[in-house]
Scaffold this motif. Structure first.
Motif, mmCIF file in Angstrom:
data_model
loop_
_atom_site.group_PDB
_atom_site.id
_atom_site.type_symbol
_atom_site.label_atom_id
_atom_site.label_comp_id
_atom_site.label_asym_id
_atom_site.label_seq_id
_atom_site.Cartn_x
_atom_site.Cartn_y
_atom_site.Cartn_z
ATOM 1 N N THR A 182 0.836 -1.202 0.000
ATOM 2 C CA THR A 182 0.000 0.000 0.000
ATOM 3 C C THR A 182 0.869 1.249 0.000
ATOM 4 O OG1 THR A 182 -1.781 -1.139 1.198
ATOM 5 C CG2 THR A 182 -1.788 1.265 1.248
ATOM 6 N N ALA A 183 1.909 1.235 0.837
ATOM 7 C CA ALA A 183 2.816 2.378 0.917
ATOM 8 C C ALA A 183 3.525 2.601 -0.414
ATOM 9 C CB ALA A 183 3.839 2.155 2.027
ATOM 10 N N SER A 184 3.946 1.515 -1.061
ATOM 11 C CA SER A 184 4.653 1.659 -2.342
ATOM 12 C C SER A 184 3.718 2.166 -3.434
ATOM 13 C CB SER A 184 5.269 0.318 -2.766
ATOM 14 O OG SER A 184 4.263 -0.666 -2.983
ATOM 15 N N ALA A 185 2.443 1.741 -3.401
ATOM 16 C CA ALA A 185 1.470 2.206 -4.391
ATOM 17 C C ALA A 185 1.178 3.695 -4.209
ATOM 18 C CB ALA A 185 0.178 1.401 -4.280
ATOM 19 N N VAL A 186 1.001 4.108 -2.958
ATOM 20 C CA VAL A 186 0.768 5.529 -2.666
ATOM 21 C C VAL A 186 1.977 6.356 -3.073
ATOM 22 C CG1 VAL A 186 0.417 7.212 -0.820
ATOM 23 C CG2 VAL A 186 -0.865 5.071 -0.803
ATOM 24 N N LEU A 187 3.174 5.841 -2.787
ATOM 25 C CA LEU A 187 4.400 6.535 -3.175
ATOM 26 C C LEU A 187 4.504 6.671 -4.693
ATOM 27 C CD1 LEU A 187 7.134 7.781 -2.378
ATOM 28 C CD2 LEU A 187 8.113 5.463 -2.477
ATOM 29 N N THR A 188 4.071 5.633 -5.404
ATOM 30 C CA THR A 188 4.122 5.665 -6.869
ATOM 31 C C THR A 188 3.167 6.717 -7.421
ATOM 32 O OG1 THR A 188 4.659 3.302 -6.886
ATOM 33 C CG2 THR A 188 3.918 4.268 -8.958
ATOM 34 N N HIS A 189 1.964 6.809 -6.855
ATOM 35 C CA HIS A 189 1.031 7.879 -7.244
ATOM 36 C C HIS A 189 1.688 9.244 -7.049
ATOM 37 C CE1 HIS A 189 -2.638 5.666 -8.071
ATOM 38 N NE2 HIS A 189 -2.539 5.022 -6.926
ATOM 39 N N PHE A 190 2.313 9.409 -5.894
ATOM 40 C CA PHE A 190 2.948 10.685 -5.553
ATOM 41 C C PHE A 190 4.090 10.998 -6.518
ATOM 42 C CE2 PHE A 190 6.281 12.987 -3.206
ATOM 43 C CZ PHE A 190 5.578 14.139 -2.867
ATOM 44 N N ILE A 191 4.918 10.000 -6.794
ATOM 45 C CA ILE A 191 6.080 10.202 -7.662
ATOM 46 C C ILE A 191 5.664 10.589 -9.075
ATOM 47 C CG2 ILE A 191 7.952 8.999 -8.867
ATOM 48 C CD1 ILE A 191 8.507 7.481 -6.299
ATOM 49 N N CYS A 192 4.686 9.856 -9.636
ATOM 50 C CA CYS A 192 4.322 10.125 -11.031
ATOM 51 C C CYS A 192 3.676 11.510 -11.187
ATOM 52 C CB CYS A 192 3.422 9.021 -11.599
ATOM 53 S SG CYS A 192 1.757 8.944 -10.946
ATOM 54 N N ILE A 193 2.991 11.984 -10.156
ATOM 55 C CA ILE A 193 2.399 13.325 -10.211
ATOM 56 C C ILE A 193 3.488 14.392 -10.064
ATOM 57 C CG2 ILE A 193 0.877 14.962 -9.022
ATOM 58 C CD1 ILE A 193 -0.885 12.546 -8.268
ATOM 59 N N VAL A 194 4.317 14.246 -9.034
ATOM 60 C CA VAL A 194 5.366 15.238 -8.771
ATOM 61 C C VAL A 194 6.373 15.284 -9.918
ATOM 62 C CG1 VAL A 194 7.304 15.816 -7.256
ATOM 63 C CG2 VAL A 194 5.123 15.103 -6.272
ATOM 64 N N PHE A 195 6.767 14.120 -10.431
ATOM 65 C CA PHE A 195 7.744 14.083 -11.518
ATOM 66 C C PHE A 195 7.186 14.736 -12.786
ATOM 67 C CE2 PHE A 195 9.871 11.807 -15.074
ATOM 68 C CZ PHE A 195 11.166 12.266 -14.849
ATOM 69 N N THR A 196 5.912 14.490 -13.077
ATOM 70 C CA THR A 196 5.286 15.105 -14.253
ATOM 71 C C THR A 196 5.215 16.620 -14.102
ATOM 72 O OG1 THR A 196 3.951 13.108 -14.609
ATOM 73 C CG2 THR A 196 3.226 15.112 -15.714
ATOM 74 N N VAL A 197 4.847 17.087 -12.910
ATOM 75 C CA VAL A 197 4.802 18.536 -12.652
ATOM 76 C C VAL A 197 6.204 19.132 -12.753
ATOM 77 C CG1 VAL A 197 4.325 20.299 -10.909
ATOM 78 C CG2 VAL A 197 2.723 18.408 -11.240
ATOM 79 N N PHE A 198 7.201 18.414 -12.232
ATOM 80 C CA PHE A 198 8.590 18.889 -12.286
ATOM 81 C C PHE A 198 9.052 19.073 -13.729
ATOM 82 C CE2 PHE A 198 13.067 17.433 -12.728
ATOM 83 C CZ PHE A 198 13.682 18.568 -12.214
ATOM 84 N N ILE A 199 8.767 18.100 -14.591
ATOM 85 C CA ILE A 199 9.169 18.197 -16.002
ATOM 86 C C ILE A 199 8.392 19.319 -16.694
ATOM 87 C CG2 ILE A 199 9.187 16.999 -18.229
ATOM 88 C CD1 ILE A 199 11.338 16.046 -16.319
ATOM 89 N N ALA A 200 7.123 19.502 -16.320
ATOM 90 C CA ALA A 200 6.328 20.590 -16.908
ATOM 91 C C ALA A 200 6.926 21.947 -16.558
ATOM 92 C CB ALA A 200 4.885 20.502 -16.415
ATOM 93 N N VAL A 201 7.331 22.113 -15.310
ATOM 94 C CA VAL A 201 7.945 23.379 -14.876
ATOM 95 C C VAL A 201 9.287 23.574 -15.564
ATOM 96 C CG1 VAL A 201 8.934 24.610 -12.901
ATOM 97 C CG2 VAL A 201 6.755 23.398 -12.659
#
Length: 224
Positions: free
Chosen positions: A19-38
């Motif tokens: 569960t922790a790894s799945a939540v972390l993956t959601h967080f990573i894919c959102i933050v990483f996408t926003v980071f590349i957009a910026v």
């Protein structure tokens, strides 16, 4: 007694970790996408759309499409499997659309600057990944409309789709990692940021691999 307690506690520990790894993956894919957009600032140039759309396609939409089926981290965990399948296919179609837009942007940018196309490993692997993702999405249509696949059992189709989907995801991850090694990205970030970005893509791939392999290992156990 101690052995029994440990045996009973193992599923809870594994469940919490997944569960922790799945939540972390959601967080990573959102933050990483926003980071590349910026970082890319889409709209400032034709090239800027390429990293933005490709990251949106492979890091966000594709990852979320697979996590839809996660028993530990799906945002629609309580919905019927049929509904999850439809949402998965929609997310994959969005992934293909963004990937095609990203490919179009970089192709047109190279055309404007008179540069050759697909001369690097990143370019070649990216082109292959976009083609494979498109074929993978088309091949999923019989899973939604089973009457189109006469002579094939639904279970066999799902097994083949999951296996080929995992290969497709690994191709997309490799394409992203090659993109992180591009001159644009290495010149835009520091050393520690580069390693952190590469780690994010790698962790996502490991979580997805574990989810797919665990799902089919569990199914095999139920058959015995």
């Amino acid at each position: 007694m101690v052995h029994n307690k440990e045996t009973e506690s193992e599923p809870r520990i594994y469940g919490f970790a997944r569960t922790a790894s799945a939540v972390l993956t959601h967080f990573i894919c959102i933050v990483f996408t926003v980071f590349i957009a910026v970082l890319s600032r889409p709209g400032t140039s034709w090239f800027s759309w390429h990293p933005f759309f490709m990251t949106l396609a492979f890091s966000f939409f594709m990852t979320e499409a697979v996590l839809i089926f996660s028993p530990y981290g799906s945002p629609i965990k309580r919905f019927p499997h049929k509904t999850k399948g439809r949402v998965h296919w929609i997310l994959q179609c969005l992934c293909v659309s963004c990937a095609v837009l990203g490919l179009t942007a970089i192709s047109y940018n190279k055309h404007l600057n008179g540069k050759p196309h697909f001369t690097s490993w990143h370019g070649l692997l990216g082109l292959l990944t976009v083609c494979v993702v498109g074929l993978q999405s088309l091949a999923a249509v019989p899973l939604i409309y089973h009457s189109l696949a006469k002579g094939w059992s639904l279970a066999k189709l799902k097994r083949y789709h999951a296996a080929s989907g995992l290969v497709t995801y690994l191709l997309a991850t490799a394409s992203l990692l090659f993109g992180l090694s591009s001159a644009w990205f290495t010149a835009s970030v520091g050393e520690y940021t580069w390693y952190l970005s590469a780690l994010c893509s790698t962790l996502n791939a490991l979580v997805i691999m574990n989810q797919v392999s665990s799902a089919y290992t569990a199914k095999k156990r139920l058959q015995y």
